[in-house]
Scaffold this active site. Structure first.
Site, PDB file in Angstrom:
ATOM      1  N   CYS A   1     -80.920  -3.523  80.534  1.00 12.44           N
ATOM      2  CA  CYS A   1     -80.970  -4.726  79.714  1.00 12.44           C
ATOM      3  C   CYS A   1     -80.002  -4.620  78.532  1.00 12.44           C
ATOM      4  O   CYS A   1     -79.405  -5.606  78.107  1.00 12.44           O
ATOM      5  CB  CYS A   1     -82.390  -5.005  79.234  1.00 12.44           C
ATOM      6  N   THR A   2     -79.813  -3.403  78.016  1.00 11.35           N
ATOM      7  CA  THR A   2     -78.827  -3.209  76.950  1.00 11.35           C
ATOM      8  C   THR A   2     -77.430  -3.523  77.466  1.00 11.35           C
ATOM      9  O   THR A   2     -76.658  -4.248  76.835  1.00 11.35           O
ATOM     10  CB  THR A   2     -78.859  -1.760  76.444  1.00 11.35           C
TER      11      THR A   2
END
Ligand SMILES: [Zn+2]
Lengths: 514, 427
Positions: B204-205
């Site tokens: 997700c980063t």
């Protein structure tokens, strides 16, 4: 902030060749390696193993000083001497075979002994970056060490992260104040960089306890509680999971240190070499003085800000603006130090290019981790009046200590000086040699005012090896010694201070200040 | 000493091994000493120590004549290579160099993967030295050597079937070396915790909140490349065209997010997962390994017990310690492997259990079993046609697949040369 366009992506041959090590010490370190000139005295197994680990990473040049002819015994244990070389100059053959390793490195040799060189051309050693001396008897080592001792001290720099939070610079305060924790959605809330959270929590802490900084465990726990209270809550009032808050709480112990100047740096700033500059001062001390003046002036008692941040859970734009704040302040600080350094150069009548802005940038970035390691001269170490008797004696009382190995090796040196042969070289004299070595070691200890060590089995073991150089042990020490040299050359990482003892039987090692 | 083997006349091997830089590569080499009598005056420097017994000797070491063979798996013998050797097999170049430089030594190169050789090949050696660059390869070699051990009635390894493994590795200024007396000391599998999993960034980063230049490069590598597939193939980290494409796209993404610091060097490092390396640390670790081979081969001194770390960044720091053997180790433990699992678990849950960090840390296990006397393939991911056929099994529960409490599942994985049997225990 615009990103620089893609540079010509294909690297030069040189960068490609040294890629894996440049990732460790950077182009900066590599260019220092390129410029250095290393001298090796005596091309023994250990000596050539050291040079091997320096030639491969690409030092600029090396010179071997060795007046010996190659013997059968040399060839057996040394990879850089071949069977055809028996009877020829050891310096010459080793130079030739070492140069095969790396065509970028220049090699040279002098087939004279150190004694001759010191007598005939005393300035010979002045221009080397690092000098390695291997297998030199004490009587030659002492004058050589005195000569080199007068030449100055290498500086070592390491890296680590710390963040300045207790005394924020203006841009950081502005940034922290612009963030209102209460008016955020969970997504935004969970993406605030933890540095900001810590700053917020610190502001709250200061409100409650004006003028103080959380140092004790109870105080830090209060700060952690403030952080926990800042978390968003669900409809039942239970705190939600927010990774950035967890990071902040974890960081309380490590990063809420008062931003004072570390003692290793304070010592350097107060060093006479830093305070009393002359036109002979080297660039390191001039830059250090500029740093000192910065700390006492614009810096307001603090070192320049580093322009980097560790990664943390955060939303991109917030992380970037935080990074920019750190980076810009660091840039301003570097400029101040550089201006001051230039003024100093003018005052000292030195050319302005003695210190470049790039040097100052590198220096300021690592100013928190400056270390000066002075060591001691060999002469001080062996003279019973200046020897570190206390350390030797207290170590000898510890049954686990490797100090007995040091003492026995000193004894073997003396045995060699007296008999011109290593103990245990001949089977016939093995037993008498053990007795003789034992008495030499005891005498040596008596001179230092220490009673006998009673490690007879170790003395036996040393004699058993009869002074033979096990190749693998030389290769280990060679690797370590080479890296110590690279530390001096690149001014990166911390070197040994000052005696390293390795026991290959158990792979244990210790460092003693002797 | 249950692991002891009659060895002597091995000066050469111990000696030449010390000249190897233990680094990565994809070659395998066999170093063996000559069986013929030694040349006239060799190694007097070592003879003293070897012929005299001393206080730190191995007790009753057997000095019968024999030959030492050792395998150096996947080594790059960096300093044995010259510019005009580029493109030649590393194993061959290194072998030729040593054979020429040191008279009396006979090095046989094998240019292949360690996995290409069978049990009979490895059985002929007295010591195996690894300078492998990956944990799976280490685990494979560890599994291979342990599978060669034969045990007597007391469950003690039979002398001669247990080949010691000497292993070394470096990263930047750090390194480690260890001696595994197979069947006696803790093995690689017992101590998987010593090899931390690779640094990975959360997806997700990478996708939503990139902050580091690395995040941008990872995005292009794992999301953009498969989507756009610019060269109709997988990424080849050695192809400059591929690296340029990734570089260009990463710079675009970085500038979109206002991130600086994406350069070609970093792209290369992230894509190829380049680990920094220096000659000096490699030399020191190689020397420790060689010294341990020397000790094992000659009995001149007790071997390392059993692990040493080296760090050269602040002074020089070494620390030696003994690891603990795990009784339930999948490789060296002498117990049946029990797999505790719920009765209604799906097959995919069982597989992910096998891959977990605190479990067997497998990579891509293939599973077969025996139901009512019939061989049955549960799932195999590595062969596409079988994968398609067995994929529906992943969503079935163990009971639906006919597996009962106590059923045995045979698992094959790249981390081990032998398949392993697990006994199901429903909880
Ligand atoms: Zn095990």
């Amino acid at each position: 902030m615009a990103s620089p366009g893609p540079k010509s992506p294909e690297q030069s041959d040189r960068s490609k060749k040294y890629d894996r090590q440049i990732r460790l010490w950077g182009e900066h370190g590599q260019s220092r390696l390129d410029l250095c000139h290393v001298c090796l005295v005596n091309a023994t197994t250990l000596g050539t193993e050291i040079l091997k680990s320096l030639v491969l990473p690409g030092i600029g040049a090396f010179t071997i000083v060795d007046g010996h002819m190659t013997s059968e015994k040399d060839v057996e244990a040394n990879f850089f001497l071949d069977s055809d070389s028996v009877g020829k100059s050891r310096a010459e053959i080793a130079t030739k075979l070492l140069m095969e390793l790396n065509s970028d490195v220049r090699g040279d040799f002098v087939d004279e002994s150190v004694e001759q060189l010191l007598n005939n051309s005393p300035d010979f050693f002045d221009n080397f970056t690092v000098v390695y001396a291997v297998s030199l008897p004490e009587r030659t080592l002492l004058p050589l060490s005195k000569k080199l001792w007068s030449q100055g001290i290498p500086l070592i720099v390491c890296r680590s992260f710390d963040l300045r939070l207790d005394k924020p610079f203006p841009a950081l305060t502005a940034l922290v104040d612009a963030i209102n924790l209460d008016s955020m959605t969970l997504k935004d809330h969970a993406h605030i960089p933890y540095v900001v959270l810590l700053s917020k929590a610190l502001q709250e802490y200061r409100k409650r306890h004006p003028g103080s900084h959380p140092l004790k465990k109870a105080e830090k726990d209060e700060l952690k509680q403030i952080l926990k209270d800042l978390k968003l809550r669900d409809e039942n009032g239970d705190p939600l999971e927010e990774e950035n808050f967890e990071e902040a709480i974890r960081a309380v112990n490590a990063e809420i240190q008062p931003s004072i100047i570390p003692s290793n740096v304070t010592d350097i700033l107060n060093d006479p070499c830093c305070i009393n500059l002359t036109s002979k001062s080297n660039p390191f001390w001039i830059t250090t003085r500029a740093l000192k003046d910065f700390v006492e002036g614009e810096g307001g008692g603090l070192l320049p800000v580093r322009g980097s941040l560790p990664d943390m859970t955060a939303e991109t734009s917030r992380y970037i603006s935080l990074l920019t704040a750190y980076h810009d302040q660091s840039q301003r600080d570097v400029e101040s130090v550089f201006r001051r350094a230039q003024q100093l150069l003018v005052e000292l009548n030195l050319p302005p290019d003695t210190i470049t802005e790039k040097d100052v940038k590198h220096f300021s970035k690592h100013s928190h981790d400056l270390h000066v390691v002075r060591g001691r001269s060999i002469a001080d170490e062996v003279d019973p009046r200046t020897a570190n008797t206390q350390e030797i004696a207290s170590q000898l009382e510890d049954p686990e200590s490797l100090m007995p190995l040091y003492v026995i090796m000193r004894g073997i040196d003396r045995f060699y000086t007296e008999h011109n042969i290593y103990p245990g070289s001949f089977d016939e004299s093995l037993e008498p040699d053990i007795v003789e070595l034992k008495s030499i070691v005891n005498k040596l200890l008596a001179e230092l005012g220490i009673s006998s060590i009673g490690k007879d089995d170790l003395i036996h073991e040393f004699c058993r090896y009869g002074g033979s150089e096990l190749h693998a042990v030389s290769a280990f020490i060679g690797g370590c010694a080479a890296q110590e040299g690279i530390k001096f050359i690149t001014s990166q990482y911390k070197p040994i201070n000052n005696t390293f003892i390795y026991d290959a039987m158990t792979a244990q090692s210790s460092i003693y200040v002797l | 000493m249950p692991w002891k083997r009659p060895l002597s006349g091995l000066y050469f091997s111990g000696w030449s091994v010390s000249r190897f830089e233990v680094m990565s590569g994809s070659v395998e080499m066999e170093v063996q000493s000559d069986d013929s009598p030694m040349p006239a005056a060799p190694k007097s420097w070592m003879r003293n120590a070897m012929e005299r017994s001393g206080p730190f000797c191995l007790p009753d070491f057997d000095h019968r004549p024999g030959a030492l063979h050792s395998v150096l798996g996947q080594i790059q013998v960096q300093f044995l290579f010259r510019r005009n050797d580029i493109g030649r097999s590393k194993a061959e170049v290194a072998a030729n160099f040593i054979n020429n430089r040191i008279p009396g030594v006979n090095v046989t190169p094998h240019f292949c993967k360690i996995q290409d050789k069978d049990e009979d090949f490895y059985r002929q050696f007295h010591v195996v030295v690894c300078g492998l660059d990956s944990v799976p390869a280490r685990r494979w070699m560890n599994g291979m050597l342990h599978s060669l051990i034969e045990y007597d009635d007391d469950n003690t390894p039979i002398t001669g079937t247990n080949i010691p493994l000497v292993d070394g590795g470096t990263e930047g200024l750090k390194g480690n070396a260890r001696v595994i007396l197979t069947g006696t000391s803790a093995c690689i599998e017992c101590t998987l915790g010593l090899y931390p999993p690779q640094v990975t960034y959360p997806l997700c980063t990478i996708a939503n909140t990139p902050r580091l230049p690395e995040h941008c490069i990872e995005y292009v590598k794992i999301i953009q490349w498969p989507k756009e597939n610019p060269y109709q193939c997988e990424i080849d980290g050695d192809d400059p065209a591929h690296l340029c494409w990734i570089h260009e796209k990463s710079v675009e993404r970085a500038s979109h997010f206002g991130i600086t610091g994406v350069d070609y060097k970093l792209v290369q490092g992230v894509v190829k997962n380049i680990i920094p390396a220096v000659a000096s640390t490699n030399a020191s670790i190689a020397a420790v390994c060689a010294n341990e081979v020397f000790k094992l081969a000659t009995g001149v001194c007790k071997p390392l017990n059993d692990y040493v770390v080296l760090n050269q960044s602040d002074g020089v720091y070494t620390f030696a310690f003994a690891n603990e053997k795990r009784e339930d180790c999948l490789v060296c433990g002498r117990k049946a492997n029990i797999l505790n699992i719920k009765e209604d678990a799906k097959l995919e849950e069982l597989i992910s259990k096998l891959c977990q960090d605190d479990g067997a840390r497998m990579k891509n296990p293939g599973l077969t079993t025996n139901v009512n006397g019939k061989q049955m393939t549960l799932y195999i991911a590595t062969v596409p046609s079988i994968e398609r056929q067995t994929r529906p099994n992943l969503k079935k529960t163990l009971t639906e697949l006919g597996l009962v409490n106590g059923a045995e599942i045979v698992v094959a994985d790249e981390t081990s040369p032998m398949s392993m049997t697990f006994k199901l225990n429903f909880i």
